[in-house]
Design an enzyme around this catalytic site. Structure first.
Site, PDB file in Angstrom:
ATOM      1  N   HIS A  50       0.201 -11.717 -38.133  1.00 10.80           N
ATOM      2  CA  HIS A  50       1.410 -11.444 -38.443  1.00 10.80           C
ATOM      3  C   HIS A  50       1.864 -10.115 -38.546  1.00 10.80           C
ATOM      4  O   HIS A  50       1.507  -9.274 -39.127  1.00 10.80           O
ATOM      5  CB  HIS A  50       1.703 -12.253 -39.929  1.00 10.80           C
ATOM      6  CG  HIS A  50       3.084 -11.970 -40.390  1.00 10.80           C
ATOM      7  ND1 HIS A  50       3.676 -11.286 -41.579  1.00 10.80           N
ATOM      8  CD2 HIS A  50       4.393 -12.700 -39.801  1.00 10.80           C
ATOM      9  CE1 HIS A  50       5.018 -11.345 -41.750  1.00 10.80           C
ATOM     10  NE2 HIS A  50       5.319 -12.402 -40.642  1.00 10.80           N
ATOM     11  N   HIS A  92      10.258  -5.542 -37.088  1.00 11.94           N
ATOM     12  CA  HIS A  92      10.701  -6.904 -38.013  1.00 11.94           C
ATOM     13  C   HIS A  92      12.306  -6.810 -38.418  1.00 11.94           C
ATOM     14  O   HIS A  92      12.903  -7.643 -38.061  1.00 11.94           O
ATOM     15  CB  HIS A  92       9.654  -7.292 -39.172  1.00 11.94           C
ATOM     16  CG  HIS A  92      10.191  -8.297 -39.877  1.00 11.94           C
ATOM     17  ND1 HIS A  92      11.043  -8.204 -40.969  1.00 11.94           N
ATOM     18  CD2 HIS A  92      10.077  -9.627 -39.870  1.00 11.94           C
ATOM     19  CE1 HIS A  92      11.666  -9.363 -41.481  1.00 11.94           C
ATOM     20  NE2 HIS A  92      10.691 -10.182 -40.737  1.00 11.94           N
TER      21      HIS A  92
END
Length: 733
Positions: A50, A92
């Site tokens: 991730h 992100h």
């Protein structure tokens, strides 16, 4: 729905055949194997790094991606935004503030949105120093000055490393970046990454995924991401029917992953990749639910779990006496299991036991620990070797034989029936009361009801029964309770089949085998097959556990002096133990109630026959219970209380069988913990019942507190949120 080779369906269980351990009478049942929805539908559980290995290095930097590659992740995840001049970069957030020094570099350009900065401006930012400040335990000098990479730079870096790692790309805020999908496809195609084994696309945006569906090869997987509020209150079947129009799988928030969610996904042949799963305990929980991969900041942890054995469904303690206990665990693969037990939380001095987890017991393992000290809190931890993951728990030994000590008991039954499946909130509330032990009063599974573990009931083979127990152990609340106190487990009908009579049911031996595999039960109870036993809590309580199933005549047999539920040997044992007991309180744990007719007319399953409901009903087991009732009365045995479940509502009853105005014994019934709820019914009057409380329509459990000093027994019924619905203090005579 798009079909891809990524989703190699393999719904048949790979648990291993155990026919050689099953009686010949079961041969016909062993022929039918059923799929469980709580197992991966792919050959390998994918490790998705991730934002790279972002637990160890600054997220979405080449340093994080390099760590992920070294840790053998299957995918590195990239969140993509687009710069002012149309470049795709890996970050992100939609702003630069959290992970760079943009506020210091460009103080006058708040709110520092990615789309307002050119790539050249972004390349002047430090994307690593924040990590060193936030996570000093993983800080490294070389992280200072790390840059936000472009998609092209990430691809070039992976090629340079010669890695086979694939890209897992999310289109972030695609409505903010017109043309993002086309630009993405162009770059991937130019670099040879527009292939099924090179890239997976994901997004919270259905529109973005549908656009990608039109412009990428048909075999490249698309996954729909879900936050909790996206599907809250929605019908899961509708959710997956819609997603299956364009996606091969889903990426849910880990909190959404339950047996029901997994069943819907796998029935739609959709893979499940939850986010963001970081601790080993969380990973093990998700693995127990059958997920097909996980997003994690710590890919090395999941890589290890994929390779080495681990404790897969929690641990438990049970059958506790003043000097002994039975410990239980299950592993993910055959392994040697190490148990450590100590009265010191630091385990400086520990009792060590090892036992091999083998396939013939579905990788469950039990050890008995002896020479313990009375009235002592013990800590234990268990580990499947050579894996590093440990599961820990506590239990308290009973006081010495002549001691009077207060205690708290929680009890209940009925979990996994009539469409109710984990998680069950009540178990967490039970654990929070810090009870001395938990009495699980039967129907610990529903082997004959449809659940994700066995979608086509009834359970027909040992794998089905095992799958049911594993399904309930996916519940974090149940694991919390089992690891915080000891358990005495009783079986009832749904551990095998509704209203079964043991000697006449072909599945009895299979259900018994699974029950004793999955509960910490002493050899004295299990190896002989008797299950009934007495446990003492000092001189405060004697607990008499009955076996209401293994010896009973068929429910349809007319009642009479020769009809039995307990069998002659167990009946005589109970009478003898009651007579010899000098405990202040006697608790008789019966899985079926006394005066509440269960089962069907002319096939009553509990003691009562319900002839006041149907005068022509001559079934039930009242003649046998009359022997017990008469024995209690004639021998003036005081403070006898029957603790029951099975009826799916709460009931508190006291009995005066000879109608002389004196209470001779009581019955406390609770439940269901997690099954269909019922409503109070008419009591059979045979044994002079007086109902003190009855309430249905809610999940509930019972609490018993015994205070020898006050000579008081307290009974409560609480709902799944811990709210008290009934409280009564009874004197100890």
């Amino acid at each position: 729905m798009k079909k891809t080779r990524m989703i190699g369906l393999s719904l048949s269980l790979s648990l291993g055949l155990v026919a050689s351990y099953v009686p010949k009478a079961m041969a016909a049942y062993e022929q039918v194997k059923q799929p469980s929805m709580l197992q991966p539908i792919v050959d390998h559980v994918d490790v998705i790094a991730h934002r790279g290995a972002s637990g160890y290095a600054p997220e979405h930097t080449l340093a994080a991606y390099e760590k992920a590659i070294k840790m053998k992740a299957n995918y590195v995840e990239l969140d993509l935004h687009m710069t002012k001049d149309g470049e795709l970069i890996a970050i992100h957030d939609s702003t630069l503030a959290r992970t760079t020094n943009v506020e210091e570099k460009y103080p006058d350009r708040a709110p520092w949105r990615v789309k307002d900065f050119t790539l050249a401006e972004i390349k002047k930012l430090d994307a690593g120093s924040w990590f060193n400040k936030t996570y000093p335990e993983y800080a490294k000098k070389q992280y200072v000055g790390e840059k936000i990479p472009t998609l092209q730079e990430v691809i070039d870096f992976i090629k340079k490393k010669g890695s086979k790692v694939a890209l897992y790309i999310e289109t972030k805020d695609p409505d903010v970046y017109p043309g993002m999908e086309e630009k993405l496809v162009e770059i991937l195609k130019k670099n040879g990454y527009l292939k099924k084994d090179k890239v997976v696309f994901q997004s919270f945006s259905e529109a973005s995924l549908r656009k990608l569906q039109e412009i990428v090869p048909k075999d490249i997987p698309l996954l729909q991401l879900y936050s909790p509020n996206m599907i809250q209150g929605k019908n899961l079947d509708d959710v997956f029917n819609r997603a299956a129009e364009y996606a091969e799988g889903v990426g849910p928030d880990k909190s959404l992953v339950t047996p029901a969610f997994m069943q819907e996904a796998h029935e739609h042949h959709m893979i499940v990749h939850p986010y963001t799963v970081n601790t080993k305990d969380e990973m093990v929980e998700q693995l127990s639910l059958g997920v097909d991969g996980m997003f994690t900041n710590y890919p090395d942890r999941l890589v290890e779990l994929n390779k080495k054995a681990y404790i897969s469904h929690g641990a438990a303690s049970g059958e506790v006496t003043d000097t002994s206990a039975v410990l239980w665990a299950r592993t993910s693969q055959p392994a040697m299991v190490r148990f450590e037990v100590s009265d010191d939380a630091s385990f400086k001095k520990a009792i060590i036991k090892t036992e091999k987890a083998a396939s013939k017991h579905d990788l469950t393992v039990q050890v008995k620990v002896t020479r313990l000290k009375p009235d002592t809190i013990y800590y234990y931890r268990v580990q499947a070797l050579p894996g590093s993951n440990q599961v820990s728990g506590t239990f308290k030994t009973a006081p010495a034989k002549n001691e009077l000590k207060p205690l708290t008991i929680v009890w209940g039954g009925d979990t996994g029936g009539q469409g109710n499946i984990p998680p069950f909130k009540a178990f967490s509330e039970m654990a929070d009361l810090k009870p001395d032990f938990f009495l699980f009063s039967g129907d610990t599974i529903y082997a004959d009801n449809a659940t994700p573990a066995v979608p086509n009931p009834p359970s027909k083979n040992i794998e089905d029964f095992w799958a049911k127990y594993k399904e309930n152990r996916t519940d974090p609340n149940l694991r919390k309770l089992l690891q915080s106190t000891s358990t005495y487990a009783i079986w009832d009908d749904h551990e095998v089949k509704n209203d079964f009579s043991g000697p006449f049911e072909p599945l009895t031996s299979t259900g018994f085998r699974a029950f004793t595999d999955y509960w910490p039960i002493s050899d004295e109870r299990s190896s002989s097959g008797k299950l009934y036993h007495k446990f003492s809590w000092g001189n405060t309580v004697d607990l008499f556990i009955l076996n209401n199933r293994s010896y009973r005549d068929p429910d349809t047999k007319p009642d009479g002096m020769d009809k039995t539920m307990l069998g002659q040997e167990q009946l005589e044992w109970l009478k003898k133990e009651l007579l010899n007991s000098d405990a202040q309180v006697k608790l008789i744990a019966s899985s079926v109630p006394i005066s509440i007719p269960t089962g069907k007319p002319n096939a009553r399953d509990s003691w009562a026959n319900g002839d006041n409901i149907n005068p022509n009903d001559n079934t039930g087991y009242e003649h046998e219970f009359a022997k017990i009732s008469k024995f209690i009365k004639e021998n003036n045995i005081k403070n006898v209380n029957f603790v029951t479940a099975d009826i799916h509502y709460a009931d508190i009853i006291q009995y005066d069988p000879d109608h002389n105005g004196t209470v001779d014994y009581r019955e406390f019934a609770s439940g269901p913990i997690g099954a269909g709820t019922g409503q109070p019914t008419t009591l059979d009057p045979t044994f002079g019942p007086e109902r003190l409380y009855a309430e249905g329509g809610f999940f509930n459990f019972g609490v018993i507190k015994v205070d020898p000093g006050l000579k008081q027994l307290t009974v409560e019924i609480r709902d799944e949120n811990g709210k008290v619905h009934f409280h009564r203090d009874f004197p100890i005579e």
